[in-house]
Scaffold this active site. Structure first.
Site, PDB file in Angstrom:
ATOM      1  CE  LYS A  98      -4.105  -1.818   2.199  1.00 22.20           C
ATOM      2  NZ  LYS A  98      -3.699  -3.208   1.911  1.00 22.20           N
ATOM      3  CG  ASP A 132      -2.722  -3.898  -1.705  1.00 23.04           C
ATOM      4  OD1 ASP A 132      -2.729  -4.792  -2.563  1.00 23.04           O
ATOM      5  OD2 ASP A 132      -2.547  -4.123  -0.491  1.00 23.04           O
ATOM      6  NE  ARG A 182      -4.591  -8.012  -6.012  1.00 20.12           N
ATOM      7  CZ  ARG A 182      -3.851  -7.552  -4.989  1.00 20.12           C
ATOM      8  NH1 ARG A 182      -4.281  -6.554  -4.245  1.00 20.12           N
ATOM      9  NH2 ARG A 182      -2.672  -8.092  -4.728  1.00 20.12           N
TER      10      ARG A 182
HETATM   11  C1  FAD Z   1      -6.672 -10.902  -3.393  1.00 13.88           C
HETATM   12  C2  FAD Z   1      -7.496  -9.712  -3.062  1.00 13.88           C
HETATM   13  C3  FAD Z   1      -6.915  -8.471  -3.069  1.00 13.88           C
HETATM   14  C4  FAD Z   1      -7.689  -7.331  -2.816  1.00 13.88           C
HETATM   15  N1  FAD Z   1      -7.101  -6.090  -2.911  1.00 13.88           N
HETATM   16  C5  FAD Z   1      -7.886  -4.998  -2.788  1.00 13.88           C
HETATM   17  C6  FAD Z   1      -7.364  -3.693  -3.016  1.00 13.88           C
HETATM   18  O1  FAD Z   1      -6.182  -3.494  -3.340  1.00 13.88           O
HETATM   19  N2  FAD Z   1      -8.205  -2.639  -2.873  1.00 13.88           N
HETATM   20  C7  FAD Z   1      -9.535  -2.797  -2.530  1.00 13.88           C
HETATM   21  O2  FAD Z   1     -10.258  -1.814  -2.452  1.00 13.88           O
HETATM   22  N3  FAD Z   1     -10.038  -4.033  -2.276  1.00 13.88           N
HETATM   23  C8  FAD Z   1      -9.254  -5.112  -2.394  1.00 13.88           C
HETATM   24  N4  FAD Z   1      -9.791  -6.353  -2.158  1.00 13.88           N
HETATM   25  C9  FAD Z   1     -11.133  -6.479  -1.520  1.00 13.88           C
HETATM   26  C10 FAD Z   1     -12.254  -6.499  -2.529  1.00 13.88           C
HETATM   27  O3  FAD Z   1     -12.351  -5.238  -3.141  1.00 13.88           O
HETATM   28  C11 FAD Z   1     -13.612  -6.865  -1.889  1.00 13.88           C
HETATM   29  O4  FAD Z   1     -13.924  -5.938  -0.896  1.00 13.88           O
HETATM   30  C12 FAD Z   1     -13.659  -8.241  -1.274  1.00 13.88           C
HETATM   31  O5  FAD Z   1     -12.904  -9.184  -1.994  1.00 13.88           O
HETATM   32  C13 FAD Z   1     -15.117  -8.745  -1.259  1.00 13.88           C
HETATM   33  O6  FAD Z   1     -15.654  -8.825  -2.584  1.00 13.88           O
HETATM   34  P1  FAD Z   1     -15.967 -10.200  -3.341  1.00 13.88           P
HETATM   35  O7  FAD Z   1     -15.689  -9.997  -4.779  1.00 13.88           O
HETATM   36  O8  FAD Z   1     -15.166 -11.284  -2.726  1.00 13.88           O
HETATM   37  O9  FAD Z   1     -17.478 -10.470  -3.182  1.00 13.88           O
HETATM   38  P2  FAD Z   1     -18.646 -10.011  -2.181  1.00 13.88           P
HETATM   39  O10 FAD Z   1     -19.507  -9.063  -2.946  1.00 13.88           O
HETATM   40  O11 FAD Z   1     -18.128  -9.598  -0.839  1.00 13.88           O
HETATM   41  O12 FAD Z   1     -19.367 -11.370  -2.002  1.00 13.88           O
HETATM   42  C14 FAD Z   1     -20.103 -11.862  -3.096  1.00 13.88           C
HETATM   43  C15 FAD Z   1     -20.497 -13.283  -2.864  1.00 13.88           C
HETATM   44  O13 FAD Z   1     -19.327 -14.086  -2.666  1.00 13.88           O
HETATM   45  C16 FAD Z   1     -19.673 -15.174  -1.847  1.00 13.88           C
HETATM   46  N5  FAD Z   1     -18.812 -15.208  -0.682  1.00 13.88           N
HETATM   47  C17 FAD Z   1     -18.051 -14.212  -0.234  1.00 13.88           C
HETATM   48  N6  FAD Z   1     -17.384 -14.622   0.864  1.00 13.88           N
HETATM   49  C18 FAD Z   1     -17.751 -15.874   1.099  1.00 13.88           C
HETATM   50  C19 FAD Z   1     -17.405 -16.829   2.088  1.00 13.88           C
HETATM   51  N7  FAD Z   1     -16.553 -16.551   3.045  1.00 13.88           N
HETATM   52  N8  FAD Z   1     -17.964 -18.042   2.040  1.00 13.88           N
HETATM   53  C20 FAD Z   1     -18.837 -18.327   1.073  1.00 13.88           C
HETATM   54  N9  FAD Z   1     -19.199 -17.468   0.102  1.00 13.88           N
HETATM   55  C21 FAD Z   1     -18.668 -16.257   0.119  1.00 13.88           C
HETATM   56  C22 FAD Z   1     -21.119 -15.013  -1.462  1.00 13.88           C
HETATM   57  O14 FAD Z   1     -21.911 -15.729  -2.371  1.00 13.88           O
HETATM   58  C23 FAD Z   1     -21.333 -13.530  -1.642  1.00 13.88           C
HETATM   59  O15 FAD Z   1     -22.666 -13.180  -1.850  1.00 13.88           O
HETATM   60  C24 FAD Z   1      -9.057  -7.490  -2.464  1.00 13.88           C
HETATM   61  C25 FAD Z   1      -9.637  -8.752  -2.462  1.00 13.88           C
HETATM   62  C26 FAD Z   1      -8.889  -9.845  -2.763  1.00 13.88           C
HETATM   63  C27 FAD Z   1      -9.555 -11.178  -2.794  1.00 13.88           C
END
Ligand code: FAD
Length: 306
Positions: A98, A132, A182
Site C-alpha cells: 500500500k 494495492d 488485479r
Molecule cells: C486478493 C485480493 C486483493 C484485494 N485487494 C484490494 C485492493 O487493493 N483494494 C480494494 O479496495 N479491495 C481489495 N480487495 C477487496 C475487494 O475489493 C472486496 O472488498 C472483497 O474481496 C469482497 O468482494 P468479493 O468480490 O469477494 O465479493 P462479495 O460481494 O463480498 O461477495 C459476493 C459473494 O461471494 C460469496 N462469498 C463471499 N465470501 C464468502 C465466504 N466466506 N464463504 C462463502 N461465500 C462467500 C457469497 O456468495 C457472496 O454473496 C481485495 C480482495 C482480494 C480477494
C-alpha cells in the site's frame, strides 16, 4: 451509523484491549492474518505453496504519518523479500504494497522511492510487486507511481476496483502486453459521484471490466470470492483460451480455502493474499468500517470454508 461506531471503536485503546482479549477474536485473527512476525508469514507461505497455491504477502501497517514509519515498512518488505528468495519461495510468492504505508499521504516522492526500493528487492529475489489500491482520492497518484515503476519494473501489478465508474476505462488503458492487473470489487466507502452503490451495479461493472481484461493482452488477476464472478471468469478463460499461465484467481487468506483448493486442483493459478504483522486490530476494524457488510463477510467466512 454502524460505520461511525466501528470507526470510533478502531481508535479506542479500551475497545482494542477488549477485542484483543476476547476468545472469539483470536480465532478471527488467526483465520485471517498469518501471524505477527516475518517468520509467521514465511510459514504460512510455505504451507500454501506446498498446497499448490501462489501467494501475495501484505505487511499490515497502521496509517503511516511519519517518514520513520514509512521507512520501517519499506525495510520490513526488504527483509521479507530476502527471506522469501532465500527460502526458495519466489516467484510463487510476491508482495502487495500500500503506497499509503510508504508515505503517500504526506510525501509522494518518498512513497515512490520506497516502492522503487521494494521493486528492486523483489526483482533481485526473482519476484514482483503489486500496488494495492486504496480510496478513490489516491487512484490517480497510485496509477502515476505505477507508470513510473513500470518503466524499470514492467511486471509491477496494478489493482483496479470495479465499483469505481472510471474503472472500465482504466482497464482499457492497462490491458496491454505484460500488464498485470488485479480486478477486485473495491473495499472502501465511496460517494455515488465516483462509485456504483448497489451490488448489482458493481457486479455488472466487474463483468464488463473482466471482459476487457480477459480479451486484452495483459495478465488479469481476478480477485473475488463471489461464485458468480468466478464462474464467469472460468467461462471467459475458456472463451479467450487463457491457460493458467495467462491469468489467475486471487482470494484472501482464510476466505473460501476449499474453493481456492478446488480451483488450484482444476489447474488454475490461484493466489492467496496473506496479511501479516501485529497491526491486525486496525486492519480488521478498518475492513469493517470501510464496508460494514464485511461483518457478514467475515462472519460467513468463519462458519464456512467453501
Ligand atoms: C486478493 C485480493 C486483493 C484485494 N485487494 C484490494 C485492493 O487493493 N483494494 C480494494 O479496495 N479491495 C481489495 N480487495 C477487496 C475487494 O475489493 C472486496 O472488498 C472483497 O474481496 C469482497 O468482494 P468479493 O468480490 O469477494 O465479493 P462479495 O460481494 O463480498 O461477495 C459476493 C459473494 O461471494 C460469496 N462469498 C463471499 N465470501 C464468502 C465466504 N466466506 N464463504 C462463502 N461465500 C462467500 C457469497 O456468495 C457472496 O454473496 C481485495 C480482495 C482480494 C480477494
Amino acid at each position: 451509523m454502524l460505520r461511525s461506531v466501528i470507526l470510533a471503536a478502531s481508535r479506542s485503546s479500551q475497545v482494542e484491549r477488549l477485542v484483543a482479549t476476547a476468545p472469539f477474536t483470536r480465532d478471527v485473527v488467526r483465520r485471517f492474518v498469518a501471524g505477527a512476525a516475518t517468520d509467521d508469514a514465511l510459514r504460512a507461505t510455505r504451507d500454501l505453496v506446498d498446497n499448490g497455491l501462489a501467494v501475495t504477502l501484505d505487511n499490515l501497517g497502521e496509517d503511516t504519518v511519519t517518514p520513520e514509519q514509512a521507512i520501517a515498512t519499506r525495510d520490513e518488505y526488504l527483509k521479507l523479500l530476502k527471506m522469501l528468495g532465500g527460502a526458495g519461495l519466489t516467484p510463487a510468492a510476491e508482495v502487495s504494497v500500500k503506497l499509503s504505508a510508504l508515505g503517500q499521504m504526506f510525501d509522494e516522492q518518498l512513497a515512490y522511492d520506497n516502492a522503487r526500493a521494494i521493486c528492486t528487492a523483489a526483482d533481485a529475489a526473482g519476484t514482483t510487486v503489486t500496488l494495492d489500491m486504496e480510496d478513490h482520492t489516491t487512484t490517480d497518484s497510485t496509477l502515476e507511481v505505477l507508470g513510473k515503476l513500470r518503466k524499470d519494473f514492467p511486471s509491477t501489478g496494478a489493482v483496479l476496483q470495479a465499483y469505481l465508474r472510471r474503472t472500465e476505462s482504466d482497464c482499457r488503458e492497462l490491458a496491454s502486453a505484460g500488464s498485470r492487473v488485479r480486478l477486485c470489487k473495491g473495499a472502501y466507502k465511496e460517494p455515488e459521484s465516483v462509485a456504483y452503490q448497489s451490488a448489482r451495479e458493481v457486479d455488472k461493472s466487474y463483468v464488463r471490466c473482466m471482459n476487457v481484461l480477459m480479451s486484452g493482452d495483459g495478465y488479469p488477476m481476478l480477485a473475488t470470492h463471489d461464485p458468480r464472478m468466478i464462474a464467469i471468469g472460468e467461462d471467459r478463460a475458456r472463451w479467450f483460451d487463457r491457460g493458467p499461465e495467462r491469468f489467475e484467481f486471487q482470494m484472501l487468506y482464510g476466505i473460501r480455502p476449499e474453493e481456492q483448493a478446488r480451483l488450484a486442483g482444476e489447474g488454475y493459478t490461484v493466489r492467496t493474499y496473506v496479511p501479516y504483522g501485529d497491526e491486525w486490530y486496525g486492519y480488521l476494524m478498518r475492513r469493517l468500517a470501510e464496508r460494514p457488510a464485511n461483518l457478514v463477510f467475515f462472519g460467513r467466512a468463519l462458519i464456512s470454508k467453501k
